[in-house]
Design a protein around this motif. Structure first.
Motif, short mmCIF file in Angstrom:
data_model
loop_
_atom_site.label_atom_id
_atom_site.label_comp_id
_atom_site.label_asym_id
_atom_site.label_seq_id
_atom_site.Cartn_x
_atom_site.Cartn_y
_atom_site.Cartn_z
N ASP A 114 18.99 11.68 14.55
CA ASP A 114 20.19 11.17 13.88
C ASP A 114 20.14 11.43 12.38
OD1 ASP A 114 21.07 10.28 16.30
OD2 ASP A 114 21.16 8.15 15.76
N ASN A 115 19.00 11.13 11.75
CA ASN A 115 18.90 11.28 10.30
C ASN A 115 19.09 12.74 9.87
OD1 ASN A 115 18.44 8.56 9.90
ND2 ASN A 115 16.21 8.77 9.95
N SER A 116 18.44 13.66 10.58
CA SER A 116 18.58 15.08 10.26
C SER A 116 20.03 15.52 10.43
CB SER A 116 17.68 15.91 11.17
OG SER A 116 16.32 15.61 10.94
N ASN A 117 20.65 15.06 11.50
CA ASN A 117 22.04 15.46 11.76
C ASN A 117 22.98 14.99 10.66
OD1 ASN A 117 21.38 16.75 14.13
ND2 ASN A 117 21.93 15.04 15.44
N ILE A 118 22.84 13.75 10.25
CA ILE A 118 23.79 13.24 9.28
C ILE A 118 23.53 13.81 7.88
CG2 ILE A 118 22.62 11.12 8.50
CD1 ILE A 118 26.35 11.63 9.46
N ILE A 119 22.25 14.04 7.54
CA ILE A 119 21.95 14.63 6.23
C ILE A 119 22.50 16.05 6.15
CG2 ILE A 119 20.10 15.47 4.73
CD1 ILE A 119 18.42 13.09 5.74
N SER A 120 22.26 16.84 7.18
CA SER A 120 22.75 18.21 7.16
C SER A 120 24.27 18.26 7.21
CB SER A 120 22.14 19.01 8.32
OG SER A 120 22.51 18.47 9.56
N ALA A 121 24.88 17.35 7.96
CA ALA A 121 26.34 17.32 8.03
C ALA A 121 26.95 16.99 6.68
CB ALA A 121 26.79 16.31 9.09
N ARG A 122 26.36 16.03 5.99
CA ARG A 122 26.88 15.66 4.67
C ARG A 122 26.69 16.79 3.66
NH1 ARG A 122 25.86 9.62 2.69
NH2 ARG A 122 27.48 10.36 1.26
N LEU A 123 25.55 17.48 3.74
CA LEU A 123 25.33 18.63 2.86
C LEU A 123 26.39 19.71 3.10
CD1 LEU A 123 21.49 19.34 2.71
CD2 LEU A 123 23.05 19.12 0.76
N ALA A 124 26.63 19.99 4.38
CA ALA A 124 27.61 21.03 4.72
C ALA A 124 28.98 20.69 4.18
CB ALA A 124 27.66 21.21 6.24
N ARG A 125 29.36 19.43 4.32
CA ARG A 125 30.71 19.04 3.88
C ARG A 125 30.80 18.85 2.38
NH1 ARG A 125 33.45 13.28 4.90
NH2 ARG A 125 32.10 12.92 3.12
N GLU A 126 29.86 18.09 1.81
CA GLU A 126 29.98 17.66 0.42
C GLU A 126 29.47 18.70 -0.58
OE1 GLU A 126 28.04 13.87 0.30
OE2 GLU A 126 29.30 13.05 1.90
N THR A 127 28.44 19.45 -0.20
CA THR A 127 27.87 20.44 -1.13
C THR A 127 28.49 21.82 -0.96
OG1 THR A 127 25.76 19.25 -1.18
CG2 THR A 127 25.74 21.55 -1.92
N TYR A 128 28.71 22.21 0.30
CA TYR A 128 29.19 23.57 0.56
C TYR A 128 30.67 23.62 0.96
CZ TYR A 128 24.27 24.74 0.30
OH TYR A 128 22.98 24.89 -0.15
N GLY A 129 31.29 22.47 1.09
CA GLY A 129 32.73 22.43 1.34
C GLY A 129 33.17 22.98 2.67
N VAL A 130 32.31 22.88 3.70
CA VAL A 130 32.69 23.35 5.03
C VAL A 130 33.82 22.45 5.55
CG1 VAL A 130 31.92 23.80 7.39
CG2 VAL A 130 30.35 24.17 5.47
N PRO A 131 34.96 23.03 5.94
CA PRO A 131 36.12 22.20 6.28
C PRO A 131 36.00 21.39 7.57
CG PRO A 131 36.61 24.54 6.62
CD PRO A 131 35.29 24.47 5.93
N ARG A 132 35.26 21.91 8.56
CA ARG A 132 35.13 21.20 9.83
C ARG A 132 33.66 20.91 10.09
NH1 ARG A 132 38.67 25.42 10.73
NH2 ARG A 132 40.81 24.85 11.22
#
Length: 221
Positions: free
Chosen positions: A76-94
Motif C-alpha cells: 500500500d505504501n509503495s503504491n500511494i507514494i508512487s501514485a502521488r509522485l506520478a500525479r503531483e511531480t510529473y503531472g500524469v493526468p490519469r
C-alpha cells in the motif's frame, strides 16, 4: 497512450497485456527482474527494474510522457507514494492505485487519487453471491451521487423485455450478466432465467427500484 505500471504481479502483468493488446505503449516497473517473465515473450513494452517511487526509475519508464499511471504492487505504501509522485511531480493526468486497506483507500480518494480497495471489492463480490438478497454496490461514482447495484429479479420477469423492466422500476439498466458474460442490454432484450441485472440508482431510489424488481410483473408490464 503511454501507460506506466508499477508492479508486475498477476494484476500488473494482466493489465500490461490488456493495454498493449489495445494498441497502447506500456512500461512496467518491478523490483524483481524475474517478475517480468509474467509478461510473456510477446510483450513489446519497456521493463524497468527498480523501486517504483525512485525518480530515475520513473523517468526510465517514461513517466514524463505518460498519459496514465497504475500503482499495483503488493505494498500500500509503495503504491500511494508512487501514485502521488506520478500525479503531483510529473503531472500524469490519469493515476490509480491499488490499496488493500479500505480505510486508507477512502483517505486517498479524498486526496484526489482514485483507488481500488482490493479486499473490500473481493468481499463485496463474495457477499453478493453468498447473500443474494443483500444490496451490494459494484460501482459508485466519485461524487457519490450514482451507483450501480444488482437488482435480484422475481421469476415473473423471465420472458419480458429490458424496456418493460426499466419502465416498471423507473431506472436504467447499466448492463446484465448472462452465462458469466457481461453485455449492454437494449430495450428489446428479452430477460432469461439466470440473468443478473445491474441498475443505475441513487441513494434515494435504490430502495424502490429493488422492491419493484423483486415484486414481479405488475399490470401490463
Amino acid at each position: 497512450m503511454h501507460v506506466v505500471i508499477m508492479g508486475c504481479g498477476r494484476l500488473g502483468s494482466t493489465l500490461a497485456g490488456s493495454l498493449e493488446s489495445r494498441g497502447h505503449s506500456v512500461a512496467v516497473i518491478d523490483q524483481n527482474a524475474d517478475a517480468f517473465r509474467r509478461l510473456g515473450a510477446e510483450f513489446a513494452g519497456i521493463t524497468v527494474t527498480g523501486i517504483g517511487f525512485d525518480r530515475d526509475v520513473l523517468r526510465a519508464a517514461g513517466v514524463e510522457r505518460a498519459d496514465a499511471f497504475a500503482a499495483v504492487s503488493s505494498g500500500d505504501n509503495s503504491n500511494i507514494i508512487s501514485a502521488r509522485l506520478a500525479r503531483e511531480t510529473y503531472g500524469v493526468p490519469r493515476v490509480v492505485a491499488r490499496i488493500y486497506d479500505a480505510r486508507r483507500a477512502l483517505v486517498y480518494e479524498r486526496l484526489g487519487i482514485p483507488t481500488v480497495a482490493t479486499i473490500r471489492w473481493a468481499a463485496d463480490r463474495m457477499v453478493r453471491h453468498l447473500v443474494p438478497e443483500g444490496t451490494v454496490e459494484v460501482f459508485r461514482d466519485p461524487t457519490s451521487a450514482v451507483s450501480i447495484v444488482e437488482a435480484p429479479l422475481h421469476r415473473d420477469w423471465v420472458g419480458h423485455t429490458i424496456g418493460s423492466l426499466e419502465e416498471a422500476i423507473g431506472a436504467r439498466i447499466a448492463y446484465l450478466m448472462r452465462f458469466g458474460i457481461g453485455s449492454l442490454a437494449v430495450p428489446s432484450t428479452v430477460l432469461q432465467d439466470g440473468d443478473q441485472v445491474f441498475v443505475l440508482v441513487t441513494d434515494e431510489t435504490v430502495g424502490s427500484v429493488l422492491e419493484v424488481a423483486a415484486a414481479g410483473v405488475q399490470g401490463g408490464h
